[in-house]
Design an enzyme around this catalytic site. Structure first.
Site, mmCIF file in Angstrom:
data_model
loop_
_atom_site.group_PDB
_atom_site.id
_atom_site.type_symbol
_atom_site.label_atom_id
_atom_site.label_comp_id
_atom_site.label_asym_id
_atom_site.label_seq_id
_atom_site.Cartn_x
_atom_site.Cartn_y
_atom_site.Cartn_z
ATOM 1 N N SER A 53 -4.951 40.580 -25.509
ATOM 2 C CA SER A 53 -5.209 39.427 -24.657
ATOM 3 C C SER A 53 -5.089 39.703 -23.161
ATOM 4 O O SER A 53 -5.766 40.570 -22.628
ATOM 5 C CB SER A 53 -4.282 38.299 -25.084
ATOM 6 O OG SER A 53 -4.667 37.115 -24.471
ATOM 7 N N HIS A 54 -4.156 39.017 -22.519
ATOM 8 C CA HIS A 54 -4.027 39.091 -21.058
ATOM 9 C C HIS A 54 -3.168 40.283 -20.625
ATOM 10 O O HIS A 54 -2.970 40.487 -19.438
ATOM 11 C CB HIS A 54 -3.385 37.803 -20.556
ATOM 12 C CG HIS A 54 -2.078 37.526 -21.244
ATOM 13 N ND1 HIS A 54 -2.026 37.163 -22.570
ATOM 14 C CD2 HIS A 54 -0.808 37.607 -20.819
ATOM 15 C CE1 HIS A 54 -0.768 37.026 -22.925
ATOM 16 N NE2 HIS A 54 -0.005 37.295 -21.888
ATOM 17 N N ASP B 147 -9.484 35.675 -19.385
ATOM 18 C CA ASP B 147 -8.542 36.785 -19.575
ATOM 19 C C ASP B 147 -9.160 37.937 -20.378
ATOM 20 O O ASP B 147 -10.358 37.946 -20.648
ATOM 21 C CB ASP B 147 -7.271 36.286 -20.258
ATOM 22 C CG ASP B 147 -7.515 35.919 -21.706
ATOM 23 O OD1 ASP B 147 -8.644 35.514 -22.036
ATOM 24 O OD2 ASP B 147 -6.584 36.064 -22.521
ATOM 25 N N ASP C 9 -9.345 38.848 -23.505
ATOM 26 C CA ASP C 9 -10.170 38.610 -24.695
ATOM 27 C C ASP C 9 -10.939 37.294 -24.647
ATOM 28 O O ASP C 9 -11.509 36.872 -25.659
ATOM 29 C CB ASP C 9 -9.304 38.676 -25.963
ATOM 30 C CG ASP C 9 -8.232 37.596 -25.994
ATOM 31 O OD1 ASP C 9 -7.821 37.145 -24.909
ATOM 32 O OD2 ASP C 9 -7.814 37.212 -27.092
ATOM 33 N N ARG D 20 -8.486 32.540 -22.654
ATOM 34 C CA ARG D 20 -7.787 31.747 -21.636
ATOM 35 C C ARG D 20 -8.736 31.343 -20.510
ATOM 36 O O ARG D 20 -9.774 31.968 -20.321
ATOM 37 C CB ARG D 20 -6.645 32.557 -21.019
ATOM 38 C CG ARG D 20 -5.579 32.909 -22.011
ATOM 39 C CD ARG D 20 -4.407 33.556 -21.301
ATOM 40 N NE ARG D 20 -3.351 33.808 -22.263
ATOM 41 C CZ ARG D 20 -2.066 33.887 -21.973
ATOM 42 N NH1 ARG D 20 -1.672 33.775 -20.720
ATOM 43 N NH2 ARG D 20 -1.174 34.113 -22.899
ATOM 44 N N LYS E 87 -8.584 29.259 -28.842
ATOM 45 C CA LYS E 87 -8.844 28.687 -27.533
ATOM 46 C C LYS E 87 -10.026 29.424 -26.938
ATOM 47 O O LYS E 87 -10.357 30.528 -27.369
ATOM 48 C CB LYS E 87 -7.617 28.764 -26.649
ATOM 49 C CG LYS E 87 -6.997 30.136 -26.493
ATOM 50 C CD LYS E 87 -5.651 29.974 -25.801
ATOM 51 C CE LYS E 87 -5.068 31.308 -25.379
ATOM 52 N NZ LYS E 87 -4.140 31.846 -26.368
HETATM 53 C C1 G16 Z 1 -1.015 33.720 -27.054
HETATM 54 C C2 G16 Z 1 -1.101 32.575 -28.017
HETATM 55 C C3 G16 Z 1 -0.904 31.273 -27.298
HETATM 56 C C4 G16 Z 1 0.404 31.289 -26.539
HETATM 57 C C5 G16 Z 1 0.427 32.485 -25.607
HETATM 58 C C6 G16 Z 1 1.766 32.653 -24.920
HETATM 59 O O1 G16 Z 1 -2.082 33.664 -26.163
HETATM 60 O O2 G16 Z 1 -2.353 32.552 -28.675
HETATM 61 O O3 G16 Z 1 -0.926 30.250 -28.234
HETATM 62 O O4 G16 Z 1 0.574 30.120 -25.810
HETATM 63 O O5 G16 Z 1 0.188 33.665 -26.328
HETATM 64 O O6 G16 Z 1 2.727 32.906 -25.888
HETATM 65 P P1 G16 Z 1 4.174 33.391 -25.501
HETATM 66 O O7 G16 Z 1 4.718 32.307 -24.616
HETATM 67 O O8 G16 Z 1 4.893 33.532 -26.796
HETATM 68 O O9 G16 Z 1 4.029 34.675 -24.734
HETATM 69 P P2 G16 Z 1 -2.949 34.948 -25.842
HETATM 70 O O10 G16 Z 1 -3.958 34.478 -24.838
HETATM 71 O O11 G16 Z 1 -1.981 35.955 -25.305
HETATM 72 O O12 G16 Z 1 -3.535 35.358 -27.151
#
Ligand code: G16
Length: 542
Positions: free
Chosen positions: A112-113, A276, A278, A281, A375
């Site tokens: 992801s990010h 982001d 992937d 976001r 998302k």
């Molecule tokens: C993931 C999850 C989201 C979550 C985010 C932050 O996002 O899919 O639902 O809100 O991580 O999670 P944490 O607070 O546990 O770091 P992504 O965009 O990283 O896949």
């Protein structure tokens, strides 16, 4: 030929908030990827002859792992793998493809990010046939398999040419390389009025989209510039790079500061956005106004009917617990359900499948709807554009008017990254131990009315998820939430979420950090953040 290879378990393959995320060198250990992928298949049943979707965000190691997944899928009896060209599919695009082609499920290669590169992060996650992230029951089963694994199966096949669209046979299985963008763009055309958006851009509306050298580049270029006629150059940093150009593909005010500065500048375009690593976001910044993700989900929900895909209204709204209560007021006004879930998109799946929620959102820059089960960054951008086009107003006007109608939820998240895990756990343990004694006490002039550890009872399948974040509620509906992130890869990240509701329109123009200053100080007094972390200030404020 299919080989069965003896292996030994790794004890650290527990999926976090969103799949397994580790540093690349950890994934490069002998059989590390093979173990995890085989464990996913070991935890599943009934996929023989069925289709698996495969794609990733294009980060370093994406291609190598894609080849391994194909070979292991062939050996385990899948009938077909559909893989995005170049091994690339954004997370929402992968979710769409799983649903559209009625696949058994999908594997998404993404952290992801998080940053990418030979010494940065990589990730693997499994999405089920509804297109959504594996629910906790399944991730627990996968983790159990990783701890017991003794062997994996792999087909001896030549590497697949991932760059050429078409179908080949490999190891008794079919591999189809598909256009990464086409199905997703078609879905967006079905939800939004592209003619109206073309008119908007034709009228001189200027936009900046920053793809941060991550996966949304090709999607944004195709949809915004080619299909909607946004001016050439609207999309910046649109070429996906394995190391994201050395940047952190996290669309927030720290890592996308250049976009923020541009949007606050004298010659700002009308609308700015970023996505982001992937593509799930989004960051939304109107000319002269940053829209917090919590506000964004509320504003999108309040105005969604203006887009054809949502013209019949919403069934309900869901938000994660740490996300501000702004969406609750919209749901109340619309007379629809509002659901509060733990952090993690996987918790929205049941509500979406059951038709209880149409729009979901999180403070962590995630918004989406029932069009997929992830998302979706570009979807949020297109819905914002649709609202701007239909209302003929600026983002600033829309935000100001929304606050005037519903009140403003001042909101900020303070992250303390890379904290020593033992120290972070000590903070949480100490805080948990004193929760019961907090109600009735006053800190910095703020009276605590409730304090608990959030526990979620899924209204659809009855499952219970405990210890999902500590909530301290103050008189007047202000609150502080603390939890440890489930997506970091080094040490622990403490997240502190601070929120204050302000109904009075005359008080809507205060700087957020100033409006929350007493709550921020109270959070430190109560939880001993500085004392435990040894930090004077957060690493990131969003
Ligand atoms: C993931 C999850 C989201 C979550 C985010 C932050 O996002 O899919 O639902 O809100 O991580 O999670 P944490 O607070 O546990 O770091 P992504 O965009 O990283 O896949």
């Amino acid at each position: 030929m299919i080989r069965t290879v003896a292996t030994k378990p790794y004890d650290d393959q527990k999926p976090g908030t969103s799949g397994l995320r580790k540093k690349v060198p950890e994934f490069q250990q002998a059989n590390y990827v093979e173990n995890f992928v085989q464990s996913i298949f070991d935890a599943l049943q009934g996929f023989e002859g069925k289709t698996l979707i495969l794609g990733g965000d294009g980060r370093y190691y994406n291609r190598e792992v894609a080849q391994k997944v194909i070979a292991i899928a062939a050996a385990n009896g899948f009938g077909k793998v559909m893989v995005g060209q170049g091994g690339i599919l954004s997370t929402p695009a992968a979710s769409n493809v799983i649903r559209k082609y009625k696949a058994f499920g999908g594997i998404i290669l993404s952290a992801s990010h998080n940053p990418g590169g030979p010494h940065e992060d990589f990730g693997i996650k499994y999405n089920a046939e509804n297109g959504g992230p594996a629910p906790e029951k399944l991730t627990d089963a996968i983790f159990a398999c990783t701890k017991a694994i003794k062997e994996y199966k792999i087909a001896d096949i030549a590497p697949i040419d991932l760059d050429t669209i078409g179908t080949v046979k490999a190891g008794g299985m079919t591999v189809e390389v598909i256009d990464s963008v086409a199905d997703y763009a078609e879905l967006m055309e079905a939800l939004f009025d592209f003619d109206a958006l073309r008119k908007l851009f034709k009228s001189g509306f200027r936009m900046r989209f920053d793809a941060m050298h991550a996966v949304t580049g090709p999607y944004a270029k195709e949809i915004l510039e080619h299909r909607l006629g946004a001016a050439a150059g609207t999309c910046r940093n649109f070429k996906p790079l394995p190391d994201f150009g050395g940047h952190h593909p996290d669309p927030n005010l720290v890592h996308a500061k250049h976009l923020y500065d541009e949007m606050m500048g004298p010659d700002a375009p009308d609308f700015g956005a970023a996505s982001d690593g992937d593509g799930d976001r989004n960051l939304i910044i109107g000319k002269g106004i940053f829209v917090t993700p919590s506000d964004s989900v509320a504003m999108l929900a309040a105005n969604a009917r203006l887009a054809p895909g949502y013209k019949d209204g919403l069934k309900g709204i869901a938000r994660s617990m740490p996300t501000s209560g702004a969406a609750d007021r919209v749901a109340e006004k619309l007379g629809i359900g509002i659901y509060e879930t733990p952090t993690g998109w996987k918790f929205f799946g049941n509500l979406l499948d059951a038709g209880m929620a149409t729009i979901c959102g999180e403070e962590s820059a995630g918004t989406g709807s029932n069009h997929v089960r992830e998302k979706d960054g570009l979807w949020a951008v297109l819905l914002w554009l649709s609202i701007l086009a239909a209302r003929g107003e600026s983002a600033l006007q829309i935000v100001t008017e929304h606050w005037a109608t519903y009140g403003r939820n001042y909101y900020s998240r303070h992250d303390y990254e890379g904290v020593d895990s033992d120290r972070a756990n000590a903070l949480v343990d100490e805080l948990r131990a004193k929760l019961a004694s907090l109600p009735g006490t006053t800190v910095r002039g703020l009276k605590i009315v409730n304090a608990d550890d959030f526990s979620y009872h899924d209204p659809v399948d009855g499952s219970i998820s405990e210890k999902q974040g500590i909530r301290i509620l103050f008189e007047g509906n202000s609150r502080v939430v603390l939890r440890l992130s489930g997506t970091g890869t080094s040490g622990a990240t403490l997240r502190v979420y601070i929120e204050r509701y302000e109904a009075d329109k005359a008080k809507h123009g205060i700087d957020t950090q100033v409006a929350l200053a007493d709550l921020i100080a109270a959070a430190d007094d109560i939880a001993g953040i500085k004392r435990h972390t040894g930090r004077n200030k957060p690493s990131v404020i969003t």
